[in-house]
Write a protein that holds these residues in place. Sequence first.
Motif, short mmCIF file in Angstrom:
data_model
loop_
_atom_site.label_atom_id
_atom_site.label_comp_id
_atom_site.label_asym_id
_atom_site.label_seq_id
_atom_site.Cartn_x
_atom_site.Cartn_y
_atom_site.Cartn_z
N VAL A 275 -30.04 -48.90 -74.76
CA VAL A 275 -31.00 -49.04 -73.66
C VAL A 275 -30.30 -49.64 -72.44
O VAL A 275 -30.94 -50.20 -71.56
CB VAL A 275 -32.22 -49.87 -74.15
CG1 VAL A 275 -31.84 -51.33 -74.37
CG2 VAL A 275 -33.41 -49.72 -73.22
N GLY A 276 -28.97 -49.49 -72.42
CA GLY A 276 -28.20 -50.05 -71.32
C GLY A 276 -27.86 -48.98 -70.29
O GLY A 276 -28.75 -48.37 -69.70
N ARG A 277 -26.60 -48.73 -70.14
CA ARG A 277 -26.16 -47.89 -69.03
C ARG A 277 -26.53 -46.42 -69.17
O ARG A 277 -26.56 -45.69 -68.18
CB ARG A 277 -24.66 -48.06 -68.81
CG ARG A 277 -24.39 -49.54 -68.52
CD ARG A 277 -23.07 -49.81 -67.86
NE ARG A 277 -22.95 -51.26 -67.67
CZ ARG A 277 -22.02 -51.85 -66.95
NH1 ARG A 277 -21.10 -51.13 -66.34
NH2 ARG A 277 -22.00 -53.16 -66.82
N PHE A 279 -29.35 -45.32 -69.70
CA PHE A 279 -30.57 -45.19 -68.92
C PHE A 279 -30.33 -45.56 -67.46
O PHE A 279 -30.81 -44.90 -66.56
CB PHE A 279 -31.69 -46.09 -69.48
CG PHE A 279 -32.36 -45.50 -70.69
CD1 PHE A 279 -33.46 -44.69 -70.55
CD2 PHE A 279 -31.87 -45.74 -71.96
CE1 PHE A 279 -34.08 -44.12 -71.66
CE2 PHE A 279 -32.47 -45.18 -73.08
CZ PHE A 279 -33.58 -44.37 -72.93
N PHE A 280 -29.57 -46.64 -67.29
CA PHE A 280 -29.46 -47.24 -65.96
C PHE A 280 -28.66 -46.39 -64.98
O PHE A 280 -29.09 -46.15 -63.85
CB PHE A 280 -28.82 -48.62 -66.11
CG PHE A 280 -28.95 -49.48 -64.89
CD1 PHE A 280 -30.11 -50.23 -64.69
CD2 PHE A 280 -27.94 -49.54 -63.95
CE1 PHE A 280 -30.23 -51.03 -63.56
CE2 PHE A 280 -28.06 -50.33 -62.82
CZ PHE A 280 -29.20 -51.08 -62.62
N GLY A 281 -27.50 -45.93 -65.44
CA GLY A 281 -26.61 -45.16 -64.55
C GLY A 281 -27.31 -43.93 -63.99
O GLY A 281 -27.32 -43.71 -62.77
N PRO A 282 -27.88 -43.09 -64.85
CA PRO A 282 -28.52 -41.86 -64.33
C PRO A 282 -29.99 -42.04 -63.98
O PRO A 282 -30.68 -41.04 -63.76
CB PRO A 282 -28.34 -40.88 -65.49
CG PRO A 282 -28.27 -41.73 -66.71
CD PRO A 282 -27.71 -43.07 -66.30
N TYR B 270 -25.73 -55.37 -71.40
CA TYR B 270 -25.92 -55.20 -72.85
C TYR B 270 -25.96 -53.71 -73.13
O TYR B 270 -26.39 -52.91 -72.29
CB TYR B 270 -27.24 -55.86 -73.29
CG TYR B 270 -28.42 -55.53 -72.40
CD1 TYR B 270 -28.67 -56.29 -71.26
CD2 TYR B 270 -29.25 -54.46 -72.68
CE1 TYR B 270 -29.73 -55.97 -70.41
CE2 TYR B 270 -30.32 -54.14 -71.84
CZ TYR B 270 -30.54 -54.90 -70.71
OH TYR B 270 -31.58 -54.58 -69.86
N VAL B 290 -29.46 -47.52 -61.18
CA VAL B 290 -28.61 -47.68 -60.00
C VAL B 290 -29.35 -47.13 -58.79
O VAL B 290 -29.76 -45.98 -58.78
CB VAL B 290 -27.30 -46.88 -60.18
CG1 VAL B 290 -26.38 -47.16 -59.01
CG2 VAL B 290 -26.63 -47.24 -61.49
#
Lengths: 343, 343
Positions: A275-277, A279-282, B270, B290
Amino acid sequence: MRATYLLGDCAVELREVPDPVLLEPTDALVDITASCICGSDLHHYHGPAVAARPIGHEFVGRVAEVGSAVSTLKPGDFVIAPFTINCGSCEFCLQGLTTSCLRAGSWGRTNSRDSACQAEAIRVPLADGTLFKVDAAVDDALLPSLLALSDVYGTGYHAARSAGVREGDTVAVIGDGAVGLLAVLAASQLGAERIILMGRHADRTDLGREFGATDVVSERGEEGIATVREMTGHGAGKVLEAVGLLPAFEQAIGIVRPGGTISRVGVPQYATGPVGREFFGPNVTLTGGVAPVRSYIGDLLPGVLEGRANPGRVFDSVLPLDRVAEGYAAMEARTCLKVMLRG
Amino acid sequence: MRATYLLGDCAVELREVPDPVLLEPTDALVDITASCICGSDLHHYHGPAVAARPIGHEFVGRVAEVGSAVSTLKPGDFVIAPFTINCGSCEFCLQGLTTSCLRAGSWGRTNSRDSACQAEAIRVPLADGTLFKVDAAVDDALLPSLLALSDVYGTGYHAARSAGVREGDTVAVIGDGAVGLLAVLAASQLGAERIILMGRHADRTDLGREFGATDVVSERGEEGIATVREMTGHGAGKVLEAVGLLPAFEQAIGIVRPGGTISRVGVPQYATGPVGREFFGPNVTLTGGVAPVRSYIGDLLPGVLEGRANPGRVFDSVLPLDRVAEGYAAMEARTCLKVMLRG
């Protein structure tokens, strides 16, 4: 009356038990016309042996008796029961999130309560808020689709609706169980242009195509991800996850397009996950959850009554209640998709 | 020219390096008017020693020279640079998801590239798509707020916008760094009625109140969760998480209302986390990521130019470039919120 009891360790038993009685003025008693076995019942069925308890949470039937505080129902009414008890008047029920009802709570009618429905009759708490009255003639042909509105159709619809599926979308559906197939139907009804169904059971995915799937991908894991990415370029904008296992969640992450949405309706069988990058990056959104099917019945029933939608096709087996054990065994062995039980 | 080099192990160094030159016809050279130090720069700063590399990804400046293929910019133009390089014409840039630009990718101008901006000048790739030209007179008073548009203001706005903050909402913001404070400002601009800021630095939360926070909660963890739940009844409908650490994510889960949304803009530190029934049971949505700040500059700039928004107030320290090391040390020690560097 007779009611199904879960024993665990791959056993259920039909038992003779006292007829239900009204306990609260807000209760109704319902004679069950049809109920069904849910994938989530199977988790308990093949789980460890347990103290016998009644089971079942999807049914349709006719009101037999109502408590003094029930105002919208009367004996003889045909009703659809969602899989949760809802008061219908708290702030969450009023906003349509009936699964967060403040009086009954999520999963209100759990399998451990007296109110379980793989039986001939049932006591329904908070009957006005919980039961949806069908103002139409009900015949045997209509029964499976009305029964589907008690859970699987509304759950599939929740997946598509929470994801915001709309005209022209590319949607991927993970899972070819009843909920996955009805997520396909719902996505199609909401106007999706391309619907990729990920499943490996040809008889099920064939039904998925009839419900509107434009493509079927039978590979799973990395291979399935690569196939969907190749088909779509950058992934599917909306991914409906109707399995609940971690590999299915990871597969969803693998095939979602940047800026896209993963909508889960398979109960997560994992506590933690990636549930980290990822999800976050895209900028991927995660949504969905326990479907507030009660609040969808009104939207979905007209299509069923007018014959535009036939979600009841997911029932590929109809058994009398006294063969309920056979129904469990067949679903466990995956020799059938979903069993309808006649009360 | 002089440019800041990251050394790691709590050291940076201003070095004399060759002036940047045009390498591609789509490049522009920009003389930097002001740049700043980001919380994410600090991760590298207090990380292990590394081979010296240029650092910085937020700046405003004046175009000095453009490549032959640059069509929208000319020498003398004042520009705001978002923290990613964007082509401006791929399908993701066109839909506003500039952080997923197919030509430059997310985090396009990473700290490891030649293009870093805690310097006197910089080469900007894909200049037409990346740089936002300001058609207004720019004076020193305006500079901090224009600089905030290169990252922190757009990032705070992304949190609020992705969460779908609207008129009348109850919003909780976790984190009183520059991004959290600007998430407060953005939520206020989008019409939130109640804005609960969770942070423990009084000077920062005071600024948060000026930006629109109606309540400040200084407790963290279980205590902070209990406080917010008590204040709101069932939690905040929109939770903006501007920290990026696991406890902040858990705090967000603890305070979100059933059916609500958690929007993250703090880069997750994380890889895995709770993503099972905490989300599924209450139908909580997770969004954010982002921030595609390039696509927000056009929306946010008018408010800045007209004096309605003053996001530049997050810069509580202005230093000349030759004191950059001092700026890092102050931010690391938390003796200041955010440092602006004059080029």
